[in-house]
Design a protein around this motif. Structure first.
Motif, PDB file in Angstrom:
ATOM      1  N   HIS A  13      -3.969  23.609  36.440  1.00  0.00           N
ATOM      2  CA  HIS A  13      -3.198  23.320  35.230  1.00  0.00           C
ATOM      3  C   HIS A  13      -3.375  21.864  34.813  1.00  0.00           C
ATOM      4  N   MET A  14      -3.314  20.936  35.783  1.00  0.00           N
ATOM      5  CA  MET A  14      -3.516  19.529  35.458  1.00  0.00           C
ATOM      6  C   MET A  14      -4.919  19.279  34.916  1.00  0.00           C
ATOM      7  N   GLN A  15      -5.908  19.982  35.475  1.00  0.00           N
ATOM      8  CA  GLN A  15      -7.268  19.829  34.995  1.00  0.00           C
ATOM      9  C   GLN A  15      -7.396  20.317  33.556  1.00  0.00           C
ATOM     10  N   GLU A  16      -6.725  21.457  33.253  1.00  0.00           N
ATOM     11  CA  GLU A  16      -6.762  21.970  31.887  1.00  0.00           C
ATOM     12  C   GLU A  16      -6.091  20.998  30.924  1.00  0.00           C
ATOM     13  N   MET A  17      -4.972  20.421  31.353  1.00  0.00           N
ATOM     14  CA  MET A  17      -4.300  19.438  30.496  1.00  0.00           C
ATOM     15  C   MET A  17      -5.175  18.215  30.264  1.00  0.00           C
ATOM     16  N   ASP A  18      -5.840  17.753  31.329  1.00  0.00           N
ATOM     17  CA  ASP A  18      -6.744  16.614  31.176  1.00  0.00           C
ATOM     18  C   ASP A  18      -7.885  16.938  30.218  1.00  0.00           C
ATOM     19  N   ASN A  19      -8.434  18.138  30.345  1.00  0.00           N
ATOM     20  CA  ASN A  19      -9.513  18.537  29.438  1.00  0.00           C
ATOM     21  C   ASN A  19      -9.017  18.604  27.999  1.00  0.00           C
ATOM     22  N   HIS A  20      -7.785  19.135  27.826  1.00  0.00           N
ATOM     23  CA  HIS A  20      -7.241  19.235  26.475  1.00  0.00           C
ATOM     24  C   HIS A  20      -7.018  17.843  25.880  1.00  0.00           C
ATOM     25  N   ARG A  21      -6.447  16.922  26.681  1.00  0.00           N
ATOM     26  CA  ARG A  21      -6.245  15.569  26.181  1.00  0.00           C
ATOM     27  C   ARG A  21      -7.573  14.892  25.872  1.00  0.00           C
ATOM     28  N   GLN A  58     -11.744  14.277  19.491  1.00  0.00           N
ATOM     29  CA  GLN A  58     -11.622  14.667  18.087  1.00  0.00           C
ATOM     30  C   GLN A  58     -11.063  13.528  17.241  1.00  0.00           C
ATOM     31  N   GLU A  59     -10.041  12.836  17.776  1.00  0.00           N
ATOM     32  CA  GLU A  59      -9.487  11.709  17.036  1.00  0.00           C
ATOM     33  C   GLU A  59     -10.508  10.599  16.872  1.00  0.00           C
ATOM     34  N   THR A  60     -11.291  10.387  17.924  1.00  0.00           N
ATOM     35  CA  THR A  60     -12.322   9.355  17.829  1.00  0.00           C
ATOM     36  C   THR A  60     -13.349   9.705  16.761  1.00  0.00           C
ATOM     37  N   ARG A  61     -13.771  10.974  16.755  1.00  0.00           N
ATOM     38  CA  ARG A  61     -14.742  11.401  15.742  1.00  0.00           C
ATOM     39  C   ARG A  61     -14.145  11.295  14.333  1.00  0.00           C
ATOM     40  N   LYS A  62     -12.857  11.654  14.238  1.00  0.00           N
ATOM     41  CA  LYS A  62     -12.228  11.601  12.915  1.00  0.00           C
ATOM     42  C   LYS A  62     -12.109  10.166  12.423  1.00  0.00           C
ATOM     43  N   MET A 120       2.281   5.346  -4.792  1.00  0.00           N
ATOM     44  CA  MET A 120       1.852   5.342  -3.394  1.00  0.00           C
ATOM     45  C   MET A 120       0.340   5.362  -3.280  1.00  0.00           C
ATOM     46  N   GLU A 121      -0.337   6.065  -4.181  1.00  0.00           N
ATOM     47  CA  GLU A 121      -1.798   6.072  -4.156  1.00  0.00           C
ATOM     48  C   GLU A 121      -2.350   4.684  -4.423  1.00  0.00           C
ATOM     49  N   ALA A 122      -1.729   3.960  -5.373  1.00  0.00           N
ATOM     50  CA  ALA A 122      -2.177   2.599  -5.670  1.00  0.00           C
ATOM     51  C   ALA A 122      -1.828   1.654  -4.524  1.00  0.00           C
ATOM     52  N   LEU A 123      -0.697   1.884  -3.853  1.00  0.00           N
ATOM     53  CA  LEU A 123      -0.290   1.007  -2.761  1.00  0.00           C
ATOM     54  C   LEU A 123      -1.157   1.204  -1.520  1.00  0.00           C
ATOM     55  N   MET A 124      -1.439   2.432  -1.159  1.00  0.00           N
ATOM     56  CA  MET A 124      -2.208   2.721   0.061  1.00  0.00           C
ATOM     57  C   MET A 124      -3.710   2.588  -0.149  1.00  0.00           C
ATOM     58  N   GLY A 125      -4.170   2.883  -1.369  1.00  0.00           N
ATOM     59  CA  GLY A 125      -5.605   2.811  -1.610  1.00  0.00           C
ATOM     60  C   GLY A 125      -6.341   3.880  -0.828  1.00  0.00           C
ATOM     61  N   ASP A 126      -7.555   3.533  -0.408  1.00  0.00           N
ATOM     62  CA  ASP A 126      -8.395   4.487   0.322  1.00  0.00           C
ATOM     63  C   ASP A 126      -8.247   4.359   1.840  1.00  0.00           C
ATOM     64  N   VAL A 127      -7.399   3.477   2.279  1.00  0.00           N
ATOM     65  CA  VAL A 127      -7.237   3.267   3.732  1.00  0.00           C
ATOM     66  C   VAL A 127      -6.324   4.354   4.286  1.00  0.00           C
ATOM     67  N   ALA A 128      -6.794   4.971   5.370  1.00  0.00           N
ATOM     68  CA  ALA A 128      -5.999   6.021   6.011  1.00  0.00           C
ATOM     69  C   ALA A 128      -4.869   5.404   6.809  1.00  0.00           C
ATOM     70  N   HIS A 129      -3.700   6.009   6.714  1.00  0.00           N
ATOM     71  CA  HIS A 129      -2.507   5.544   7.431  1.00  0.00           C
ATOM     72  C   HIS A 129      -1.945   6.693   8.293  1.00  0.00           C
ATOM     73  N   ARG A 130      -1.409   6.306   9.423  1.00  0.00           N
ATOM     74  CA  ARG A 130      -0.780   7.298  10.309  1.00  0.00           C
ATOM     75  C   ARG A 130       0.726   7.260  10.114  1.00  0.00           C
ATOM     76  N   THR A 131       1.309   8.393  10.225  1.00  0.00           N
ATOM     77  CA  THR A 131       2.770   8.484  10.171  1.00  0.00           C
ATOM     78  C   THR A 131       3.231   9.534  11.153  1.00  0.00           C
ATOM     79  N   GLU A 132       4.402   9.348  11.708  1.00  0.00           N
ATOM     80  CA  GLU A 132       4.938  10.296  12.688  1.00  0.00           C
ATOM     81  C   GLU A 132       6.368  10.659  12.307  1.00  0.00           C
TER      82      GLU A 132
END
Length: 335
Positions: free
Chosen positions: A131-139, A145-149, A323-335
């Motif tokens: 199970h820990m190995q599967e979790m490590d693989n998933h992470r 994927q995040e790096t590629r994105k 908001m489009e003018a404020l953020m521009g083309d730069v991607a922002h993260r939100t949680e």
């Protein structure tokens, strides 16, 4: 003496004693009577005394009935004692054998139980490792994927910046050399907020579209509200969250059982219920400001509503194109 006489005289014997007394010897009365009773002579006297004696029984003679009974009882007791000893010895051996068998069975069962426990523990450890190995693989996959994105986003940004050419670069450089913003943002603090010329220019544009008007901003925000949450009726609150006292009551804020909260609003349910577990006070910024300050000084939580500055910011953020003018083309993260 023949054999019969010998058998007849077997139980007794007779002895004869002859005594001769001189006539000149002095005698007492008892001796005189004895002498007169026996034969006497002129020169002395002679008398004979006969006495019978019982003979003792020979050792090899026939034993009596009592002796035989005693001997037989002794023999019987010995035989019974020996039999009882052997019986008890057999019982002890049997008990020892049974105990040994029981101990062996218990030991064998204990060993089997220990083996089962070790096998189960090994299986659980193996399952946990898997199970820990599967979790490590998933992470790891998610991180890749995040790096590629991020790499794709950065490549897209670089591409757009390249397409913009020198005009964008010139605008950025000119902004660096300009020290004084061309527009003073209303309500801005000196050391907090964005002080760039691009933001000042953007705010100048939309402040002209949305001039300061508290009633208009509040009405715009009220239109954005889709839900009106109220406390559950069965919470048995000791105070009204919409009309709290001037100072925090005892036990404020009221706490709730976590399991009851999760049962009412599941973690996987994205639709909020109309009635919620609410124990925090609400204060109107314009009419209950003093209460809010008191609760803040007491370091307890509370909610403030109807702040004109917040209404203006919410109205501006929801205005089309801002908001489009404020953020521009730069991607922002939100949680």
């Amino acid at each position: 003496m023949n054999a019969r006489q010998r058998r007849a005289n077997n139980g007794s014997a007779t002895t004869t004693t002859t005594i001769t007394v001189s006539p000149d010897a002095p005698v007492n009365g008892a001796a005189e009577d004895m002498i007169n009773h026996n034969n006497t002579t002129g020169n002395g006297m002679t008398f004979t005394h006969n006495k019978k004696y019982k003979r003792r029984r020979r050792p090899n003679s026939v034993p009596s009935a009592n002796t035989i009974i005693v001997v037989m009882m002794i023999l019987f007791a010995g035989i019974m004692g020996a039999s009882l000893y052997y019986i008890m010895s057999d019982g002890v051996d049997a008990s020892t054998t049974g105990s040994t068998t029981t101990n062996t069975a218990a030991k064998h069962e204990s060993e089997e139980g220990g083996q089962r426990d070790r096998r189960r523990q090994s299986e659980e450890e193996h399952h946990m490792q898997r199970h820990m190995q599967e979790m490590d693989n998933h992470r790891r996959e998610r991180r890749d994927q995040e790096t590629r994105k991020r790499k794709e986003i950065q490549e897209e940004i670089n591409k757009r910046n390249h397409e913009r050419g020198f005009s964008s670069l010139f605008h950025s450089i000119s902004g660096l050399f300009q020290t004084t913003p061309s527009y003073h943002i209303p309500g801005a603090m000196d050391a907090v907020g964005d002080k760039s010329h691009s933001y000042a220019k953007l705010r100048k544009k939309y402040d002209a579209i949305l001039p300061e008007d508290a009633d208009r901003s509040r009405a715009a925000v009220d239109k954005l509200k889709k839900h009106k949450y109220i406390p559950k009726k069965d919470l048995a609150l000791e105070y009204d969250v919409f009309d709290c006292p001037s100072e925090p009551p005892e036990g404020y804020p009221q706490q709730f059982n976590l399991m009851g909260l999760l049962d009412h609003w599941g973690v996987d349910d994205t639709k909020a219920p109309k009635q919620i577990h609410q124990g925090i006070c609400y204060f109107d910024f314009q009419t209950e400001y003093d209460k809010a300050v008191t609760y803040r000084n007491m370091e307890v939580p509370f909610v403030v509503r109807n702040d004109p500055a917040v209404h203006a910011a919410a109205e501006r953020w929801n205005y089309p194109g801002y908001m489009e003018a404020l953020m521009g083309d730069v991607a922002h993260r939100t949680e």
